[in-house]
Design an enzyme around this catalytic site. Structure first.
Site, PDB file in Angstrom:
ATOM      1  N   GLU A 170      -4.967   8.955   9.350  1.00 30.29           N
ATOM      2  CA  GLU A 170      -6.268   8.891   9.850  1.00 30.29           C
ATOM      3  C   GLU A 170      -6.357   8.362  11.494  1.00 30.29           C
ATOM      4  O   GLU A 170      -6.884   7.520  11.975  1.00 30.29           O
ATOM      5  CB  GLU A 170      -7.187   7.661   9.102  1.00 30.29           C
ATOM      6  CG  GLU A 170      -7.391   7.908   7.752  1.00 30.29           C
ATOM      7  CD  GLU A 170      -8.500   6.942   7.216  1.00 30.29           C
ATOM      8  OE1 GLU A 170      -9.306   7.235   6.168  1.00 30.29           O
ATOM      9  OE2 GLU A 170      -8.378   5.959   7.657  1.00 30.29           O
ATOM     10  N   GLU A 286      -7.553  11.758   1.029  1.00 33.09           N
ATOM     11  CA  GLU A 286      -8.145  10.515   0.514  1.00 33.09           C
ATOM     12  C   GLU A 286      -9.616  10.446  -0.090  1.00 33.09           C
ATOM     13  O   GLU A 286     -10.611  10.969   0.930  1.00 33.09           O
ATOM     14  CB  GLU A 286      -8.039   9.150   1.824  1.00 33.09           C
ATOM     15  CG  GLU A 286      -6.812   8.905   2.097  1.00 33.09           C
ATOM     16  CD  GLU A 286      -6.672   7.675   2.980  1.00 33.09           C
ATOM     17  OE1 GLU A 286      -7.711   6.973   2.727  1.00 33.09           O
ATOM     18  OE2 GLU A 286      -5.839   7.470   3.660  1.00 33.09           O
TER      19      GLU A 286
END
Length: 373
Positions: A170, A286
């Site tokens: 991320e 995710e």
């Protein structure tokens, strides 16, 4: 291990790692739809006495349950010098090597998620591990290279090379702060240097290539961000990354409806990425959904916080990703169950992840485990 000096590394990176629209992408992923589970907590939980149970109540090894439910990939994070007894961060290299061996026994492919931190890496946390603090960009890039090459070499030496490698987790706000920090506002980079971030991520990608024996033998490199709810901003991020010379073979996105909006935004984002970067596969790296109510309350949820709601969310998610041109989905925190046995996290008021596991408080698989198709 043969190490590369900082000056040599700089020459290697300056030689120009091709952007995703200019390269032949390694085909380790093939054309098979990926049904993946993040299993990072499973081994730690089992070591603490958690007995995972299939839908019928049968106790089985965690990764056998993964295979029995026809998943074909797993994902595991790797931390640098974590406190292995706290906050669910047991994933040092010996731990990950053991997970890789377990995955191979079950004939599962593995996405290796390199956090490059001792702590959870996400848009609000990208902290440089203690061993690298104070290093300038050139030295830090060399450290990333040496570390990554050693990791891949050790995994290959035990005959468990990863099938895909994620360089950072991320990283829309960069990684290895402060050196690699970025700040975006209204789709524009306002603070930091994309070129500096690319120096760091390319160092990791180059190390994977070199440890694998060349471009033709290496696994695909995933670059993963969490900006799913804004298609234009997501495309702008990857465009800036590529224009700075960033190496990305496949794109990974996080998608949690409470943070990233509804399905329409996700579909729009994937379609925009596929349109702008036509040679690049896109994965939801995710996602997760609640089988029980979160203790502090969560808003913007499209389905009830029940086992059936979890299943229905995942059933609805799959066609959204497929129809938009995506190539697979990984479920995060799948085995985060009975955390009182293994999770030492005094600073957390709410064990949110346990409500999003694919196993209930008896460590029995929820109906949601069959939601991804």
């Amino acid at each position: 291990m043969n190490k590369i000096g900082a000056a040599t590394l700089l020459l290697t990176l300056t030689a120009g790692l091709s952007a995703c629209t200019q390269v032949t992408i390694p085909e380790a992923t093939g054309d098979t739809w990926i049904r993946g589970l993040d299993v990072s907590e499973a081994r730690e939980a089992e070591a603490a006495g958690v007995q995972f149970r299939d839908r019928d109540g049968t106790v089985k090894p965690a990764l056998q349950i993964v295979r029995d439910h026809e998943y074909n990939w797993v994902r595991v994070r790797l931390m640098i010098d974590p406190d292995v007894k706290a906050y669910g961060l047991a994933q040092d290299l010996p731990y990950v090597k053991a997970v890789m061996r377990d995955a191979k026994k079950q004939n599962l492919k593995v996405l290796l998620d390199l956090h490059y931190s001792h702590w959870w890496a996400d848009p609000g946390n990208q902290w440089t591990p203690e061993r690298w603090k104070g290093q300038d960009l050139t030295t830090l890039s060399a450290s990333v290279y040496d570390y990554t090459r050693d990791v891949i070499t050790q995994l290959r030496d035990q005959d468990t090379p990863p099938d895909m490698v994620q360089i950072g987790n991320e990283i829309n706000a960069g990684m290895l702060w402060e050196t690699g920090r970025l700040k975006w506002e209204s789709g524009q980079l306002t603070t930091g240097s994309m070129a500096a971030l690319v120096r760091l991520t390319n160092a990791g990608a180059t190390a994977v290539r070199d440890a694998s024996g060349g471009r033709d033998r290496m696994p695909p490199i995933m670059v993963h961000i969490a900006k799913t709810g804004d298609a234009a901003a997501t495309v702008a991020w990857y465009r800036a990354f590529i224009d700075a010379g960033g190496w990305v073979d496949v794109i990974g996105l996080s998608y949690y409806p409470s943070w990233h909006g509804d399905f329409s935004g996700l579909g729009e984002t994937i379609r925009a990425l596929r349109s702008n970067f036509t040679q690049t596969k896109v994965y939801v790296a995710e996602t997760a959904y609640y089988w029980d109510k979160n203790q502090v309350g969560t808003t913007n949820l499209p389905y009830p916080e029940t086992p059936q709601g979890q299943y229905d969310f995942l059933q609805a998610l799959t066609p959204v990703v497929k129809d938009a041109g995506g190539s697979g989905i990984f479920y995060w925190g799948a085995f985060w169950s009975q955390s009182s046995r293994w999770l030492n996290a005094p600073g957390w008021k709410d064990d949110d992840a346990s409500r999003r596991s694919l196993f209930d408080d008896d460590a029995r698989a929820t109906v949601g485990i069959d939601g991804l198709k």
